[in-house]
Design a protein around this motif. Structure first.
Motif, PDB file in Angstrom:
ATOM      1  N   ASP A 220       0.815  -1.207   0.000  1.00 21.41           N
ATOM      2  CA  ASP A 220       0.000   0.000   0.000  1.00 21.41           C
ATOM      3  C   ASP A 220       0.851   1.261   0.000  1.00 21.41           C
ATOM      4  OD1 ASP A 220      -2.338  -1.437  -0.018  1.00 21.41           O
ATOM      5  OD2 ASP A 220      -2.642  -1.326   2.159  1.00 21.41           O
ATOM      6  N   ASN A 221       2.126   1.127   0.379  1.00 21.65           N
ATOM      7  CA  ASN A 221       2.990   2.302   0.500  1.00 21.65           C
ATOM      8  C   ASN A 221       4.245   2.270  -0.368  1.00 21.65           C
ATOM      9  OD1 ASN A 221       2.015   1.755   3.749  1.00 21.65           O
ATOM     10  ND2 ASN A 221       1.464   3.684   2.770  1.00 21.65           N
ATOM     11  N   TRP A 259       8.442   5.300  -1.650  1.00 23.98           N
ATOM     12  CA  TRP A 259       7.425   5.190  -0.603  1.00 23.98           C
ATOM     13  C   TRP A 259       6.467   6.353  -0.733  1.00 23.98           C
ATOM     14  CZ3 TRP A 259       5.805   8.519   3.158  1.00 23.98           C
ATOM     15  CH2 TRP A 259       4.987   7.983   4.173  1.00 23.98           C
ATOM     16  N   THR A 260       5.185   6.098  -0.560  1.00 22.06           N
ATOM     17  CA  THR A 260       4.178   7.141  -0.554  1.00 22.06           C
ATOM     18  C   THR A 260       3.115   6.775   0.469  1.00 22.06           C
ATOM     19  OG1 THR A 260       2.575   8.362  -1.906  1.00 22.06           O
ATOM     20  CG2 THR A 260       2.905   6.038  -2.438  1.00 22.06           C
ATOM     21  N   THR A 261       2.408   7.768   0.986  1.00 23.54           N
ATOM     22  CA  THR A 261       1.384   7.473   1.981  1.00 23.54           C
ATOM     23  C   THR A 261       0.246   6.644   1.391  1.00 23.54           C
ATOM     24  OG1 THR A 261       0.409   9.641   1.505  1.00 23.54           O
ATOM     25  CG2 THR A 261       1.863   9.469   3.433  1.00 23.54           C
ATOM     26  N   SER A 262      -0.023   6.831   0.092  1.00 21.72           N
ATOM     27  CA  SER A 262      -1.007   6.029  -0.629  1.00 21.72           C
ATOM     28  C   SER A 262      -0.854   6.325  -2.109  1.00 21.72           C
ATOM     29  CB  SER A 262      -2.441   6.335  -0.178  1.00 21.72           C
ATOM     30  OG  SER A 262      -2.828   7.630  -0.576  1.00 21.72           O
ATOM     31  N   ASN A 270       5.870  11.749  -1.034  1.00 18.57           N
ATOM     32  CA  ASN A 270       6.659  10.786  -1.790  1.00 18.57           C
ATOM     33  C   ASN A 270       8.130  10.884  -1.407  1.00 18.57           C
ATOM     34  OD1 ASN A 270       8.473  10.060  -4.183  1.00 18.57           O
ATOM     35  ND2 ASN A 270       6.518   9.253  -4.889  1.00 18.57           N
TER      36      ASN A 270
END
Length: 407
Positions: A220-221, A259-262, A270
């Motif tokens: 998810d991340n 990586w991203t919060t969503s 990001n």
């Protein structure tokens, strides 16, 4: 150098765009079209062509077909130049679009995407010649040249797993898939390439590079973006790319882990690391090279965004060997106007410009104003400190203005 699940041009940063358009950059075709469609208000309150834009929306919804015709003009006045010229101007006509041909009901669409352009100068040299004339070992709005007709995109995009995985194959613009963040497009963001792809340390090929990219949300991340393309691409002669791709075997390759919060906030929150390598190009006389880049961008509410980016290159034809950029963007109003400020330090790539050049500094301030629903103007100021190719000057200042109208 579009559009977007990002702060640039979003009426509401909670709008879910990334899940529908995938991982492409702000100037990628579908992200640019989403950005244009997301804003119906303007500073003047003038809409216009409402029935036409409503018809376009229906065409996309009912048949999966979308197109855009836009025209961008740019002009720049410099405080000093090596040639004595101090004014540069160019224009670009672009026609681009997408057509969802399979999988519309399932959401795993297969989409044909194209973009063709005509870039022309009003002056000699054109806008993109200003940087070298000012003595800056870098690029200012590199795409706004006098190169004439060119093909920049002609590819297939296939989604899997409800858009969490995508495969891109065909003639691509690698800057749509490498080291992405919200302000990467020179068409309506920063003009200085030090605030664009790779902070100007990546030796990306020309547009319409025959290649493929595989992009996926691993969790998810965490995500992966990786692929390769023809290092000898020439967007003014795009179909010669089949010969260079299969016979020269000289490629640009990259891999990005991020990586991203969503996925819905792909550009807003990001952090990623990008590694790249390009083969030696015998015909062009450019040595092979490699490099590493990092990027961190974060948004605060719906108004503020800030970033820290940089990179290192070992040869490969990039503009800079080392570069660090930081800055911020702020919405003056909901998606209608934006202010961006960036600072950069760079060390020119001696493989590209020669040895013994001193470090450079750059500052850019711009504001993007949506005057009507389909017209935006973007004034900007660039300050170049210690221009490496003009060592008689401590600094050079330029004042620029861009205008874009789209239909």
């Amino acid at each position: 150098m579009a559009e977007e699940p990002q702060m640039v041009g979003q009426t509401d940063t909670s709008v879910d765009v990334a899940s529908s358009t995938g991982f492409g950059g702000p100037n990628s075709v579908q992200n640019q079209q989403d950005d244009d469609a997301s804003i119906t208000d303007s500073l003047t309150g003038v809409g216009g062509l409402e029935s036409y834009f409503n018809w376009k929306d229906q065409l996309r919804e009912q048949h999966g077909f979308s197109y855009t015709l836009d025209y961008t003009s740019g002009a720049l006045a410099a405080s000093s130049s090596l040639s004595g010229r101090d004014f540069y101007a160019s224009g670009a006509l672009r026609f681009y679009g997408s057509w969802d041909l399979i999988g519309r009901e399932s959401g795993n669409t297969g989409t044909f995407i194209w973009k063709a352009e005509h870039r022309h100068g009003y002056t000699t040299p054109a806008y993109n010649g200003a940087a070298a004339d000012m003595g800056y070992a870098g690029a200012l709005f590199g795409p706004l040249s006098d190169s004439g007709p060119r093909l920049t995109n002609l590819y297939w995009k296939q989604l899997f797993k409800d858009g969490r995985v995508e495969l891109i194959a065909g003639m691509i613009d690698t800057t749509d898939w490498v080291d992405l963040y919200a302000l990467a497009s020179p068409w309506n963001g920063f003009t200085n390439f030090s605030f664009g792809t790779g902070s100007a340390t990546i030796g990306v090929p020309d547009d319409a590079a025959l290649g493929a990219y595989f992009n996926a949300m691993l969790t998810d991340n965490f995500y992966l973006i990786t692929g390769f393309a023809d290092a000898n691409a020439d967007s003014t002669d795009p179909f010669n790319g089949f010969d260079t791709f299969f016979n020269d075997n000289e490629y640009f390759k990259s891999i990005e882990l991020g990586w991203t919060t969503s996925q819905e906030r792909f550009y807003l929150d990001n952090a990623h690391v990008t590694l790249w390598h390009v083969d030696e190009r015998d015909g062009a006389g450019v040595s092979d090279g490699w490099g590493a880049n990092f990027s961190y961008s974060h948004s605060i509410g719906t108004k503020w965004m800030y970033f820290l980016r940089g990179g290192y290159a070992e040869d490969g034809g990039s503009l800079f060997q080392k570069s660090i950029s930081t800055g911020t963007a702020y919405h003056l109003s909901d998606g209608i106007s934006l202010v961006g400020l960036g600072l950069n330090w760079s060390e020119p790539n001696q493989d590209t410009f020669g040895p013994a050049l001193h470090d450079q500094y750059a500052l850019e301030l711009f504001t993007r104003l949506r005057l009507t629903r389909n017209l935006e103007v973007i004034p900007n100021i660039n300050l170049i400190g210690n221009p490496a190719l003009n060592q008689d000057k401590d600094s050079v200042v330029s004042f620029g203005l861009r205008a874009r109208v789209f239909f």
